[in-house]
Enzyme design. Sequence first.
Site, mmCIF file in Angstrom:
data_model
loop_
_atom_site.group_PDB
_atom_site.id
_atom_site.type_symbol
_atom_site.label_atom_id
_atom_site.label_comp_id
_atom_site.label_asym_id
_atom_site.label_seq_id
_atom_site.Cartn_x
_atom_site.Cartn_y
_atom_site.Cartn_z
ATOM 1 N N GLU A 141 21.258 62.496 -74.838
ATOM 2 C CA GLU A 141 21.532 60.996 -74.468
ATOM 3 C C GLU A 141 22.169 61.176 -73.020
ATOM 4 O O GLU A 141 22.762 62.044 -72.469
ATOM 5 C CB GLU A 141 22.426 60.537 -75.362
ATOM 6 C CG GLU A 141 23.001 59.142 -75.293
ATOM 7 C CD GLU A 141 21.685 58.170 -75.357
ATOM 8 O OE1 GLU A 141 21.085 58.015 -74.674
ATOM 9 O OE2 GLU A 141 22.038 57.137 -76.296
ATOM 10 N N ASP A 142 21.837 60.073 -72.200
ATOM 11 C CA ASP A 142 22.337 59.849 -70.883
ATOM 12 C C ASP A 142 23.782 59.559 -70.844
ATOM 13 O O ASP A 142 24.506 60.160 -70.198
ATOM 14 C CB ASP A 142 21.639 58.784 -69.915
ATOM 15 C CG ASP A 142 21.490 57.598 -70.870
ATOM 16 O OD1 ASP A 142 21.619 57.355 -71.937
ATOM 17 O OD2 ASP A 142 20.689 56.706 -70.192
ATOM 18 N N ILE A 143 24.150 58.596 -71.763
ATOM 19 C CA ILE A 143 25.514 58.009 -71.535
ATOM 20 C C ILE A 143 25.987 57.500 -72.936
ATOM 21 O O ILE A 143 25.555 56.866 -73.609
ATOM 22 C CB ILE A 143 25.652 57.061 -70.417
ATOM 23 C CG1 ILE A 143 27.140 56.626 -70.141
ATOM 24 C CG2 ILE A 143 24.839 55.789 -70.702
ATOM 25 C CD1 ILE A 143 27.132 55.819 -68.946
ATOM 26 N N ASP A 186 28.769 54.842 -73.936
ATOM 27 C CA ASP A 186 29.560 53.689 -73.358
ATOM 28 C C ASP A 186 30.604 53.360 -74.490
ATOM 29 O O ASP A 186 31.607 53.904 -74.659
ATOM 30 C CB ASP A 186 28.376 52.683 -73.099
ATOM 31 C CG ASP A 186 29.234 51.645 -72.198
ATOM 32 O OD1 ASP A 186 30.491 51.132 -72.425
ATOM 33 O OD2 ASP A 186 28.810 51.160 -71.286
ATOM 34 N N PHE A 245 29.987 50.190 -63.734
ATOM 35 C CA PHE A 245 28.499 50.490 -63.947
ATOM 36 C C PHE A 245 27.707 51.459 -62.917
ATOM 37 O O PHE A 245 27.725 51.230 -61.824
ATOM 38 C CB PHE A 245 27.655 49.154 -64.042
ATOM 39 C CG PHE A 245 26.084 49.163 -64.713
ATOM 40 C CD1 PHE A 245 26.208 48.944 -66.001
ATOM 41 C CD2 PHE A 245 25.137 49.398 -63.918
ATOM 42 C CE1 PHE A 245 24.975 49.058 -66.635
ATOM 43 C CE2 PHE A 245 23.978 49.365 -64.553
ATOM 44 C CZ PHE A 245 23.951 49.213 -65.746
ATOM 45 N N ASP A 263 19.203 53.210 -65.342
ATOM 46 C CA ASP A 263 18.882 52.123 -64.845
ATOM 47 C C ASP A 263 19.538 50.909 -64.605
ATOM 48 O O ASP A 263 20.724 50.894 -65.357
ATOM 49 C CB ASP A 263 17.260 51.687 -65.401
ATOM 50 C CG ASP A 263 17.826 50.995 -66.666
ATOM 51 O OD1 ASP A 263 18.419 51.482 -67.736
ATOM 52 O OD2 ASP A 263 17.108 49.862 -66.784
ATOM 53 N N ARG A 297 16.022 54.386 -61.553
ATOM 54 C CA ARG A 297 15.833 55.683 -62.061
ATOM 55 C C ARG A 297 15.293 56.867 -61.461
ATOM 56 O O ARG A 297 15.602 57.928 -61.703
ATOM 57 C CB ARG A 297 14.766 55.665 -63.385
ATOM 58 C CG ARG A 297 15.157 54.497 -64.541
ATOM 59 C CD ARG A 297 14.286 54.791 -65.927
ATOM 60 N NE ARG A 297 14.481 53.676 -66.691
ATOM 61 C CZ ARG A 297 15.181 53.433 -67.686
ATOM 62 N NH1 ARG A 297 16.340 54.360 -67.679
ATOM 63 N NH2 ARG A 297 15.224 52.326 -68.287
#
Length: 232
Positions: A147-149, A151, A200, A207, A213
């Site tokens: 996974e990228d992030i 939160d 952010f 993105d 991206r």
Amino acid sequence: MSGEDSKRRTNFITIPDDTAGYRLDEFCIPLHYEDDLSRVLIPAGLINDRIERLARDIVEDFDEDGLVALCVLKGGYKFFTDLLDKIKGLNRNLGRSVPLAVDFIRLKSYVDREKAWTKDDKSSGQIEVIGGDNLKNLQGKNVLIVEDIIDTGKTMQKLLGILESVKPKCIKVASMLVKRTTRSSGYKPDYTGFEIPDIFIVGYALDYNEYFRDLNHVCEINEEGKKKYASK
Ligand code: HPA
Ligand code: MG
């Protein structure tokens, strides 16, 4: 995997809240984004070096049973390809190797209509897994979600709930980034690249309304960028 008992890795790089980051003119930024960012938070070279270590940790923790690396698109694609390249490099060069299979999913969020009007409508958001092979194929497998992030952590907890229902042998989560936020559910992944402030960020496949991206460093978007690429 040498059993369900293997522990969450707590080695990660902490980017502090008061970090200055790096000026844009210290790095190469695509011209079309130059006015839309305030700073570089994590340069691509550092991301690359951190992933090298994540790959080593993962290869140590899994065994010849191998793993199914499950990429959460779209944001996870850069981390996924870079991480798998490093694992493949170790597989070619160590006295042991971890067989890899890959799959790709996207998550669609929707609000349960029944609950949408309650005060709690935010937490009633459900997710649906789209794309990928039949999830039932993961039964009995060692699954590594990439996974990228993370939160709030709520999306990942919902995904884990869905995947657990098909009874994999184990499920581990690797996230490039984890946000330090008061909105966190408390969920922490098994492998973390960087812990970052509650701002952010874009780049490295993350993105803002599908833009950025194609930026290789993780950067902070500025107000001009948010305005220019606001959803229409
Ligand atoms: N940037 C991009 N995507 C995200 C973020 C972010 O900071 N947080 C959660 N998804
Ligand atoms: Mg994501």
